[in-house]
Structures are given as C-alpha cells and as structure tokens.
Design an enzyme around this catalytic site. Structure first.
Site, PDB file in Angstrom:
ATOM      1  N   LYS A  14       0.879  -1.185   0.000  1.00 49.08           N
ATOM      2  CA  LYS A  14       0.000   0.000   0.000  1.00 49.08           C
ATOM      3  C   LYS A  14       0.905   1.221   0.000  1.00 49.08           C
ATOM      4  O   LYS A  14       1.387   1.667   1.032  1.00 49.08           O
ATOM      5  CB  LYS A  14      -0.881  -0.015   1.261  1.00 49.08           C
ATOM      6  CG  LYS A  14      -2.210   0.669   1.120  1.00 49.08           C
ATOM      7  CD  LYS A  14      -2.229   2.158   1.037  1.00 49.08           C
ATOM      8  CE  LYS A  14      -1.746   3.007   2.143  1.00 49.08           C
ATOM      9  NZ  LYS A  14      -1.547   4.406   1.679  1.00 49.08           N
ATOM     10  N   GLU A  21       9.799   1.378  10.544  1.00 48.03           N
ATOM     11  CA  GLU A  21      10.849   2.352  10.217  1.00 48.03           C
ATOM     12  C   GLU A  21      10.188   3.719  10.292  1.00 48.03           C
ATOM     13  O   GLU A  21       9.374   4.053   9.433  1.00 48.03           O
ATOM     14  CB  GLU A  21      11.385   2.112   8.797  1.00 48.03           C
ATOM     15  CG  GLU A  21      12.035   0.769   8.579  1.00 48.03           C
ATOM     16  CD  GLU A  21      13.371   0.634   9.260  1.00 48.03           C
ATOM     17  OE1 GLU A  21      13.853   1.622   9.850  1.00 48.03           O
ATOM     18  OE2 GLU A  21      13.937  -0.466   9.228  1.00 48.03           O
ATOM     19  N   CYS A  48      14.012  10.545   6.062  1.00 43.57           N
ATOM     20  CA  CYS A  48      13.791  10.225   7.476  1.00 43.57           C
ATOM     21  C   CYS A  48      15.047  10.390   8.316  1.00 43.57           C
ATOM     22  O   CYS A  48      14.975  10.799   9.466  1.00 43.57           O
ATOM     23  CB  CYS A  48      13.284   8.800   7.589  1.00 43.57           C
ATOM     24  SG  CYS A  48      14.291   7.636   6.662  1.00 43.57           S
ATOM     25  N   GLU A  84      10.339  16.424  14.056  1.00 43.93           N
ATOM     26  CA  GLU A  84      10.736  16.231  12.665  1.00 43.93           C
ATOM     27  C   GLU A  84       9.998  17.231  11.770  1.00 43.93           C
ATOM     28  O   GLU A  84       8.765  17.298  11.795  1.00 43.93           O
ATOM     29  CB  GLU A  84      10.369  14.805  12.255  1.00 43.93           C
ATOM     30  CG  GLU A  84      10.806  14.451  10.866  1.00 43.93           C
ATOM     31  CD  GLU A  84      10.442  13.021  10.519  1.00 43.93           C
ATOM     32  OE1 GLU A  84       9.277  12.636  10.713  1.00 43.93           O
ATOM     33  OE2 GLU A  84      11.333  12.292  10.052  1.00 43.93           O
TER      34      GLU A  84
HETATM   35  P1  NAD Z   1       2.691   8.650   7.126  1.00 43.27           P
HETATM   36  O1  NAD Z   1       2.956   7.950   8.412  1.00 43.27           O
HETATM   37  O2  NAD Z   1       1.676   9.717   7.105  1.00 43.27           O
HETATM   38  O3  NAD Z   1       2.221   7.588   6.018  1.00 43.27           O
HETATM   39  C1  NAD Z   1       2.992   6.457   5.703  1.00 43.27           C
HETATM   40  C2  NAD Z   1       2.093   5.424   5.043  1.00 43.27           C
HETATM   41  O4  NAD Z   1       1.120   5.000   5.995  1.00 43.27           O
HETATM   42  C3  NAD Z   1       1.311   5.939   3.849  1.00 43.27           C
HETATM   43  O5  NAD Z   1       1.169   4.901   2.892  1.00 43.27           O
HETATM   44  C4  NAD Z   1      -0.033   6.276   4.456  1.00 43.27           C
HETATM   45  O6  NAD Z   1      -1.078   6.246   3.510  1.00 43.27           O
HETATM   46  C5  NAD Z   1      -0.182   5.170   5.478  1.00 43.27           C
HETATM   47  N1  NAD Z   1      -1.071   5.487   6.603  1.00 43.27           N
HETATM   48  C6  NAD Z   1      -1.414   6.706   7.089  1.00 43.27           C
HETATM   49  N2  NAD Z   1      -2.254   6.568   8.131  1.00 43.27           N
HETATM   50  C7  NAD Z   1      -2.420   5.241   8.320  1.00 43.27           C
HETATM   51  C8  NAD Z   1      -3.138   4.459   9.273  1.00 43.27           C
HETATM   52  N3  NAD Z   1      -3.864   5.023  10.225  1.00 43.27           N
HETATM   53  N4  NAD Z   1      -3.050   3.116   9.193  1.00 43.27           N
HETATM   54  C9  NAD Z   1      -2.289   2.526   8.232  1.00 43.27           C
HETATM   55  N5  NAD Z   1      -1.597   3.204   7.313  1.00 43.27           N
HETATM   56  C10 NAD Z   1      -1.657   4.548   7.356  1.00 43.27           C
HETATM   57  O7  NAD Z   1       4.098   9.153   6.606  1.00 43.27           O
HETATM   58  P2  NAD Z   1       4.418  10.022   5.313  1.00 43.27           P
HETATM   59  O8  NAD Z   1       3.954  11.409   5.571  1.00 43.27           O
HETATM   60  O9  NAD Z   1       3.950   9.320   4.087  1.00 43.27           O
HETATM   61  O10 NAD Z   1       6.019   9.966   5.298  1.00 43.27           O
HETATM   62  C11 NAD Z   1       6.812  10.786   6.072  1.00 43.27           C
HETATM   63  C12 NAD Z   1       7.218  10.076   7.341  1.00 43.27           C
HETATM   64  O11 NAD Z   1       7.843   8.842   7.031  1.00 43.27           O
HETATM   65  C13 NAD Z   1       8.250  10.860   8.125  1.00 43.27           C
HETATM   66  O12 NAD Z   1       7.942  10.821   9.495  1.00 43.27           O
HETATM   67  C14 NAD Z   1       9.548  10.108   7.864  1.00 43.27           C
HETATM   68  O13 NAD Z   1      10.515  10.251   8.855  1.00 43.27           O
HETATM   69  C15 NAD Z   1       9.059   8.722   7.772  1.00 43.27           C
HETATM   70  N6  NAD Z   1      10.028   7.894   7.028  1.00 43.27           N
HETATM   71  C16 NAD Z   1      10.774   6.985   7.715  1.00 43.27           C
HETATM   72  C17 NAD Z   1      11.730   6.233   7.040  1.00 43.27           C
HETATM   73  C18 NAD Z   1      12.568   5.200   7.753  1.00 43.27           C
HETATM   74  O14 NAD Z   1      13.090   4.310   7.098  1.00 43.27           O
HETATM   75  N7  NAD Z   1      12.710   5.265   9.072  1.00 43.27           N
HETATM   76  C19 NAD Z   1      11.911   6.404   5.673  1.00 43.27           C
HETATM   77  C20 NAD Z   1      11.138   7.343   5.014  1.00 43.27           C
HETATM   78  C21 NAD Z   1      10.178   8.086   5.703  1.00 43.27           C
END
Ligand code: NAD
Length: 506
Positions: A183, A258, A292, A393
């Site tokens: 997803k 992650e 991230c 962040e």
């Molecule tokens: P997000 O947490 O908003 O969304 C991530 C994914 O989860 C998306 O596919 C989203 O549609 C889905 N999602 C959102 N709400 C959900 C729920 N309630 N249940 C299940 N799935 C849900 O993150 P984002 O805004 O897409 O990405 C940015 C974040 O990702 C930042 O905090 C960044 O640090 C983190 N990130 C971490 C890493 C790592 O490897 N540690 C790498 C890249 C990004």
C-alpha cells in the site's frame, strides 16, 4: 515521454484490476501541480480481494514451496527486469515524488535492483537447515532448524522514497517465500504499481505481489488490522507507526517499523570547514530535506559556528533549485502542498521561539517557483535543543544549528532526542570520529558522509525511530519464521527413552 495522464488500476492476482468504487485519485507533479496520473481509490472490499489473492497464492505453495534455486532464478530475472525498465521507473519516480532525475536514475532504481539481487544472494548463501550441534538427549534424536515464510505480508510505505522503501519490504518478503500486498502513499503510488507488473512479468507468480492504492486512514488502517495479514512492514511517521504497533499487537502480528528522525550531526573542533559545510548540505538538503534520517540538528563548536554557517551559505547560493526533471537541478520541489505547509508552520514556530534565521526561511516565489512547492534552504542558528522545531521532525530543508562548548555536552545533546535513526560525525581524526560514533544512540552513523544505505547492511532506528531492521540478512530473518523439527530415531516403542521415562511405553 508524452504528457498524457497515465491511468492505472490496482494490481491484484497478477492482473490490472479496476477498483470496486470506480473512484480515482489524481497524482500530480509537485514542480507544477499538473496531473500526471490517476490511480484507483481502493476500498476495504479491494483490500479483501488483494489479501484473498495473496492468501490463495501462499496456501497453494506456488511461490512458497519453490526451491531456493528456483526463487533465486526468478529474483535474478526480476533484478534484470528492473534495470531494463530503469529509464521509465526513474522518470516516473521523479515526476511524482519531486526527486531529482539525477538521483533517481543513478541511485533509486539501482537500489531497488540491489535489494532484489542482495536478497537472492543472501538466500543462496543462508544455510537452508541448521543442525543442533550435539545430541542433548540420551535417545537418538535428530534436531534441526528451518526457516519458513510468515505468510501474507502488508507493506505500507511513505511518499518520500516510494520505490526504494517498497523494495526494502517486498525483496526480503519474496525471497523468504511470502506473498505481499503493498500500500504505497496516496501521492506517490505509481512506481510501486509499475514494479508489481514488472516483477510479475519476470516470473513472480500471480497473487504473490499485489498493490492497492488509496488513503492510509481508510485502507491502510483496514489492511494493518486485517486478520489475513501475518506481518506488517511499515515505513512512515512515528505517529502512524504507533497506531500500526497497536493494531499489530491485537493480532500478535509480526511487525517492522521504520519511523521518523531528527538526526544529529556533530562537527568536531578538528573538522575541515569546507568538508563540514558540504557534509551538512548533504545531510539536510538531499531530497529537499524529506529524508527520514536527514541530519537536521547541527552541533558545532561555538567558536566555529559563524565560519561554518558562512561556508554553508556560500555553497547553498551555488545550488540549482528547480525542475527535478532537469539533470542540471540539484534540489527539487517539496512533494506536496501539505508538506510545504508543515515546513512553513515549523519555521514560524522556530521564529516564535526566538531562534535566528541565518539563511532562507521562506517559500520560493517568482518564475517556475510559483507553479510548484519550492522552499528555500533554511538555517536557524543559536538554537536550543529544547525548542519545538529542534526536537520535532520537520521533513524539509531546514537546519537547526546548536553551538556547543565541550564534546561530552555535544554527545549528550545529540542523544537527547526521542528519535534514534541516523547520526553523523565530521572530523579529520578517524579515531576521535569513531569514538564519537560509538557513543551516539542511533541505528546508523556516518563519518564525513551521509545517507549511505546499502542492501548489505542493516537500516533501522533506536528509540521512537522504530524497531526491526531492513536490508541484508536481518531483513530476511524479519520476513521468516523459525521452526525446530525434532525426530526421534528409536526403532520401536521399547527402546524409546522418552516413552519409557514417562511410563507411556507399557
Ligand atoms: P505517514 O505515516 O503519514 O504515512 C505512511 C504510510 O502509511 C502511507 O502509505 C499512508 O497512507 C499510510 N497510513 C497513514 N495513516 C495510516 C493508518 N492510520 N493506518 C495505516 N496506514 C496509514 O508518513 P508520510 O507522511 O507518508 O512519510 C513521512 C514520514 O515517514 C516521516 O515521518 C519520515 O521520517 C518517515 N520515514 C521513515 C523512514 C525510515 O526508514 N525510518 C523512511 C522514510 C520516511
């Protein structure tokens, strides 16, 4: 390539499949807001369909029961297929995520290929069976340990590195014989959909790799909570990661998280200023800071702050900021209006807290900048580690400079964070740099460089940056169950020690 709007369907059971509602979501180019693709807004019914297909494929053994050599052959084919589609994948990744074409062509596609190739190589090298090394029991027993797939996995990914972070999940999941439903984030689903088709054409059987597109709040949540999901691989914010952990706990699902970061970069007093300035830019401006593990807390000896910041500004002024599709561009747009708003909001929070801006601080305007979501590289100086914009962040091109007086203090500030994803040290003294690296409470530490993630080393976070590790041997372990098989070789009931011990042989 033409400017047509690409139309996608869900990828379920090896086929393009329309979403049940018929509703579509626009995918835009963040440099100019043009709609470049449309993908289905999947419903819970579509999730059920994808999971049903993944479960059926898993139970049939069509992939799970293939020999190691057969799996390695298909994964090798898949690696070559990704490389053969390099130009299209890089183009679409840049077009939809805002990442520069210079990077996606050179790094991102090869990273996906690397994840597949490395998973195949580790699978081939891993002992298929581990034998107990000495008989623990007086009876003749053969005890051995094998690894098996977990079953049906859900891979949920964010928008910043859609392809790479998808591959961090599907490559080890496939290598270990699982089925998976991916997803991707709503704003960048295109390359994950493309990869599903490419891998299926390369020999991954139908139903083993499925992709559904749609909002996290509806289908992401539904997917993570679904009883048909045995393992969740999630990359995203700490806030959503926490919700996923709760959902996983209810079903005792295996989970790899992650999450976010606020990574510290410690410049030692022996550092070369030119190198420190370049390292800092690499740490906080790559992908416009939407990484991230970006280095966004810059710890610098107080007496070096002015000199280092001047050097950083000199280098920032030489950057080409603009259209990510142009190979001359160094830094592209922010991925969405929503993320741009978040960045501008945090800059206001920093200003309100009294932090001084040495450079930038605003959304970029004029010319092409008016069409898309561009933000200036921004440097806050004289920050305090207790300030909200320093602790949380931002996920944008914003650096917070924290002057320090002695090294123990710098390390204490670096570790004073709820996060523990990345860290860095800039120094001309290898011994000192390594000593500092060991004292940082983070999953990765880079010395005189940043962002080096490789398919053969683990990646993941300490503290609220998540748990589990992606990449290499660790990832393959995380997508498999361990089974102990014990066979008693006693030929008959009377010579069976265990039966007689309990009196069950009479
Ligand atoms: P997000 O947490 O908003 O969304 C991530 C994914 O989860 C998306 O596919 C989203 O549609 C889905 N999602 C959102 N709400 C959900 C729920 N309630 N249940 C299940 N799935 C849900 O993150 P984002 O805004 O897409 O990405 C940015 C974040 O990702 C930042 O905090 C960044 O640090 C983190 N990130 C971490 C890493 C790592 O490897 N540690 C790498 C890249 C990004």
């Amino acid at each position: 390539m033409s400017k047509e709007v690409l139309k996608y369907q869900l990828f379920i059971d090896g086929q393009w499949t329309p979403g049940e509602s018929g509703e579509m979501m626009d995918v835009i180019n963040p440099a100019n807001r043009e709609v470049v693709a449309q993908v289905p807004r999947a419903t819970p019914g579509d999730v059920d369909k994808a999971l049903h297909s993944a479960r059926r494929a898993f139970e049939s053994g069509i992939w799970a029961n293939k020999s190691i050599d057969e799996k390695v052959a298909v994964l090798t084919n898949a690696t070559m297929a990704v490389i053969a589609n390099k130009d299209r994948l890089a183009y679409l990744e840049s077009l939809t995520s805002g990442a520069t074409m210079r990077r996606t062509g050179f790094v991102d596609v090869m990273s996906v290929a690397g994840s597949l190739a490395m998973s195949a190589a580790i699978l081939k090298q891993m002992p298929a069976v581990e034998h107990a090394i000495c008989p623990p029991w007086v009876a003749p027993m053969h005890s051995y340990v094998i690894r098996e797939p977990i079953g049906v996995c859900a891979g949920i990914t964010p928008w910043n590195f859609p392809m790479i972070l998808a591959a961090y999940k599907f490559a080890p999941a496939l290598a270990m014989g699982n089925s998976i439903v991916m997803k991707p984030a709503s704003i960048t689903p295109v390359t994950t959909l493309e990869l599903a088709k490419i891998l299926t054409d390369a020999g991954i059987p139908p139903g083993v790799f499925n992709v559904i597109s749609g909002p996290g709040s509806s289908i992401g949540n539904y997917l993570a909570a679904h009883p048909q999901v045995d393992k969740i691989g999630f990359t995203g914010s700490t806030e959503v990661g926490r919700q996923i952990a709760h959902l996983a706990a209810d079903g005792i699902k295996r989970v790899t998280l992650e999450l976010g970061g606020k990574s510290p970069l410690i410049v030692l007093d022996d550092a070369d200023i030119d190198m420190a300035a370049s390292m800092t830019l690499l740490a906080f401006l790559t992908h416009s800071g939407q990484v991230c593990e970006s280095g966004t807390r810059l710890l610098v000896p107080r007496k070096m702050q002015d000199q280092l910041v001047d050097k950083m500004i000199e280098k920032i002024k030489k950057l080409n900021i603009g259209d990510q599709m142009d190979l001359a561009t160094d830094m592209g747009p922010i991925a969405s209006q929503e993320q741009l708003n978040t960045i501008m909001n945090y800059i206001q929070i920093g200003k309100d807290a009294g932090a001084q801006i040495a450079y930038g601080g605003s959304r970029m305007s004029g010319g092409i900048y008016d069409d898309g979501f561009f933000h200036e590289p921004t440097i806050f100086i004289d920050c305090d580690n207790s300030m909200q914009h320093v602790r949380e962040e931002i996920f944008g091109p914003v650096q917070c400079v924290l002057p320090y007086d002695d090294l123990d203090e710098a390390i204490a500030i670096a570790n004073d964070s709820p996060y523990g994803l990345g860290g860095g040290v800039c120094s001309t003294n290898a011994t000192r740099a390594q000593q500092v690296a060991k004292r940082m409470r983070t999953g990765s530490v880079w010395i005189n460089t940043w962002h080096i993630l490789r398919p053969d080393v683990p990646f993941g976070g300490y503290k609220e940056s998540g748990y589990g590790r992606e990449n290499c041997y660790h990832a393959l372990m995380a997508y498999s169950e361990v089974k102990h098989i014990c066979q008693d070789l006693s030929p008959d009931v009377n010579s069976h020690f265990v039966y007689s011990l309990f009196g069950f042989n009479r």
